[in-house]
Design a protein around this motif. Structure first.
Motif, mmCIF file in Angstrom:
data_model
loop_
_atom_site.group_PDB
_atom_site.id
_atom_site.type_symbol
_atom_site.label_atom_id
_atom_site.label_comp_id
_atom_site.label_asym_id
_atom_site.label_seq_id
_atom_site.Cartn_x
_atom_site.Cartn_y
_atom_site.Cartn_z
ATOM 1 N N UNK A 194 0.817 -1.224 0.000
ATOM 2 C CA UNK A 194 0.000 0.000 0.000
ATOM 3 C C UNK A 194 0.847 1.269 0.000
ATOM 4 N N UNK A 195 0.358 2.289 -0.683
ATOM 5 C CA UNK A 195 1.090 3.556 -0.790
ATOM 6 C C UNK A 195 1.091 4.337 0.525
ATOM 7 N N UNK A 196 -0.110 4.478 1.127
ATOM 8 C CA UNK A 196 -0.222 5.296 2.332
ATOM 9 C C UNK A 196 0.509 4.648 3.498
ATOM 10 N N UNK A 197 1.208 5.473 4.282
ATOM 11 C CA UNK A 197 1.998 4.954 5.391
ATOM 12 C C UNK A 197 1.146 4.143 6.363
ATOM 13 N N UNK A 198 -0.007 4.678 6.758
ATOM 14 C CA UNK A 198 -0.843 3.975 7.732
ATOM 15 C C UNK A 198 -1.356 2.654 7.178
ATOM 16 N N UNK A 199 -1.767 2.643 5.896
ATOM 17 C CA UNK A 199 -2.256 1.404 5.278
ATOM 18 C C UNK A 199 -1.125 0.385 5.147
ATOM 19 N N UNK A 200 0.052 0.875 4.790
ATOM 20 C CA UNK A 200 1.197 -0.020 4.635
ATOM 21 C C UNK A 200 1.562 -0.671 5.968
ATOM 22 N N UNK A 201 1.608 0.137 7.030
ATOM 23 C CA UNK A 201 1.966 -0.407 8.342
ATOM 24 C C UNK A 201 0.937 -1.417 8.822
ATOM 25 N N UNK A 202 -0.350 -1.120 8.608
ATOM 26 C CA UNK A 202 -1.392 -2.054 9.041
ATOM 27 C C UNK A 202 -1.315 -3.362 8.270
ATOM 28 N N UNK A 203 -1.137 -3.271 6.938
ATOM 29 C CA UNK A 203 -1.061 -4.497 6.142
ATOM 30 C C UNK A 203 0.097 -5.380 6.606
ATOM 31 N N UNK A 204 1.259 -4.776 6.804
ATOM 32 C CA UNK A 204 2.423 -5.571 7.184
ATOM 33 C C UNK A 204 2.300 -6.119 8.601
ATOM 34 N N UNK A 205 1.727 -5.333 9.505
ATOM 35 C CA UNK A 205 1.497 -5.857 10.868
ATOM 36 C C UNK A 205 0.583 -7.072 10.827
ATOM 37 N N UNK A 206 -0.430 -7.024 9.967
ATOM 38 C CA UNK A 206 -1.385 -8.134 9.890
ATOM 39 C C UNK A 206 -0.729 -9.403 9.358
ATOM 40 N N UNK A 207 0.412 -9.259 8.694
ATOM 41 C CA UNK A 207 1.097 -10.409 8.103
ATOM 42 C C UNK A 207 2.265 -10.904 8.956
ATOM 43 N N UNK A 208 2.439 -10.321 10.127
ATOM 44 C CA UNK A 208 3.606 -10.681 10.938
ATOM 45 C C UNK A 208 3.671 -12.173 11.229
ATOM 46 N N UNK A 209 2.516 -12.791 11.480
ATOM 47 C CA UNK A 209 2.490 -14.219 11.810
ATOM 48 C C UNK A 209 2.108 -15.101 10.620
ATOM 49 N N UNK A 210 2.120 -14.548 9.406
ATOM 50 C CA UNK A 210 1.849 -15.342 8.213
ATOM 51 C C UNK A 210 2.995 -16.349 8.020
#
Length: 346
Positions: A194-210
């Motif tokens: 994601x381009x937006x900083x907040x969206x990018x951080x949320x997406x990556x946090x959600x994948x931490x345990x992937x």
């Protein structure tokens, strides 16, 4: 590999995770494309006739185009470009340039089919299919529908009971996955970061345990901030690969830990189209870091304890506690609800 994130769920646009199809979801059957018995064989590059390449009539054909090296074009793609009744291209100029490089004459009618018009074009193209035409769908590079137009036509064809088939070929996702040296038995494709900083951080946090290997696309002008975000989300030691200019003369794969690859980006900023491959989390890491979802009341009590212990405002304590307890999807608890819960504390 066009950055077309305006189309949600489209992932080379359909950001579908690759894995087993749940048994509860039965795939809808669709008609098989009819192969014409009198389909014309095409000529190979050296002029010899290639037998056995048939063109399906009354069918939509999704064909993969080269992602950088023209030599990766298949004979089947060449046959389709020559013989399809209609060629729906993401960019007609790039289509003609590809045909020129392949030494192919596009005999059918060429129409533009891109993100902004494909929904409007779908039924008119499918009317042609219903009348027996071969409609070839191509994007600028790679397979249509994978971060490129095509999904609207495929869905509409399925709704109308019309056949759809693929002429497979180059794929930046699979090339990068194969070259990364990371597990390939299970992986997920996450599209562009994601381009937006907040969206990018949320997406990556959600994948931490992937636990599956993850594949992303990124643009060179955003790669530096994305590497910082990867470091924050996954830590310095998670293994990864940065793949750039795949199949081209300057193809490069940088492998190592996130910290090592990040430093290489600082020292030598990469150019060209980029694919990032990130190792999945280990079972031990998942067990150690699986988030515990606290209620608003529990969060409010933690905030109250911190405010009392550190002598800070309740508002600031709530902000700190919320940031320390992200939800499984990477978002944060609702600050207003936690504050309301704090008002009821005794």
């Amino acid at each position: 590999m066009t950055d077309t994130r305006a189309v949600a769920g489209s992932g080379e646009s359909g950001a579908d995770a690759v894995g087993p199809v749940p048994s509860a979801v039965a795939p809808a059957s669709s008609p098989s494309p009819s192969l014409a018995p009198d389909a014309t064989p095409i000529q190979d590059h050296d002029g010899s006739v290639t037998d056995g390449i048939t063109i399906p009539h009354g069918c939509v054909v999704l064909a993969a185009t080269p992602i950088g090296n023209t030599g990766d074009a298949s004979l089947r793609l060449i046959a389709l470009l020559q013989q399809a009744d209609i060629v729906a291209a993401e960019d007609t100029r790039r289509l003609y340039d590809l045909a020129r490089r392949l030494g192919v004459h596009v005999n059918g009618r060429v129409v533009a089919n891109h993100d902004h018009n494909e929904r409007q074009k779908a039924d008119s193209l499918l009317d042609e299919v219903e009348g027996g035409a071969t409609v070839l769908l191509v994007s600028d590079a790679g397979m249509p529908t994978i971060n490129d137009p095509g999904l609207a036509i495929v869905r509409r064809a399925i709704e109308r009971g019309l056949p759809v088939t693929c002429a497979p070929g180059p794929s930046a996702v699979l090339d990068a996955l194969a070259l990364a040296g990371l597990p390939t038995d299970r992986f997920c494709y996450e599209g562009f970061v994601p381009r937006k900083t907040s969206d990018r951080e949320q997406r990556l946090r959600s994948l931490h345990n992937e636990m599956r290997t993850m594949v992303f696309y990124e643009a060179p002008h955003r790669i530096s901030e994305t590497m910082d975000a990867l470091l924050a989300a996954f830590g310095p030691d998670r293994q990864m690969a940065l793949c750039r200019e795949l199949t081209k003369d300057y193809e490069q794969v940088r492998r190592g830990s996130i910290e090592q690859v990040r430093q290489s980006v600082v020292d030598d900023p990469p150019r060209g189209e980029i694919v990032l491959v990130i190792a999945g989390a280990s079972a031990e890491e998942v067990n150690e870091t699986s988030p515990v979802v606290l209620t608003d009341e529990q969060l409010a009590r933690l905030a109250q304890e911190r405010a009392d212990a550190e002598g800070i405002r309740m508002k600031d304590a709530i902000a700190e506690v919320i940031k320390e307890h992200p939800l499984p999807d990477g978002s944060f608890p609702n600050r207003k609800k936690v504050y309301q819960a704090s008002l009821t504390l005794k």
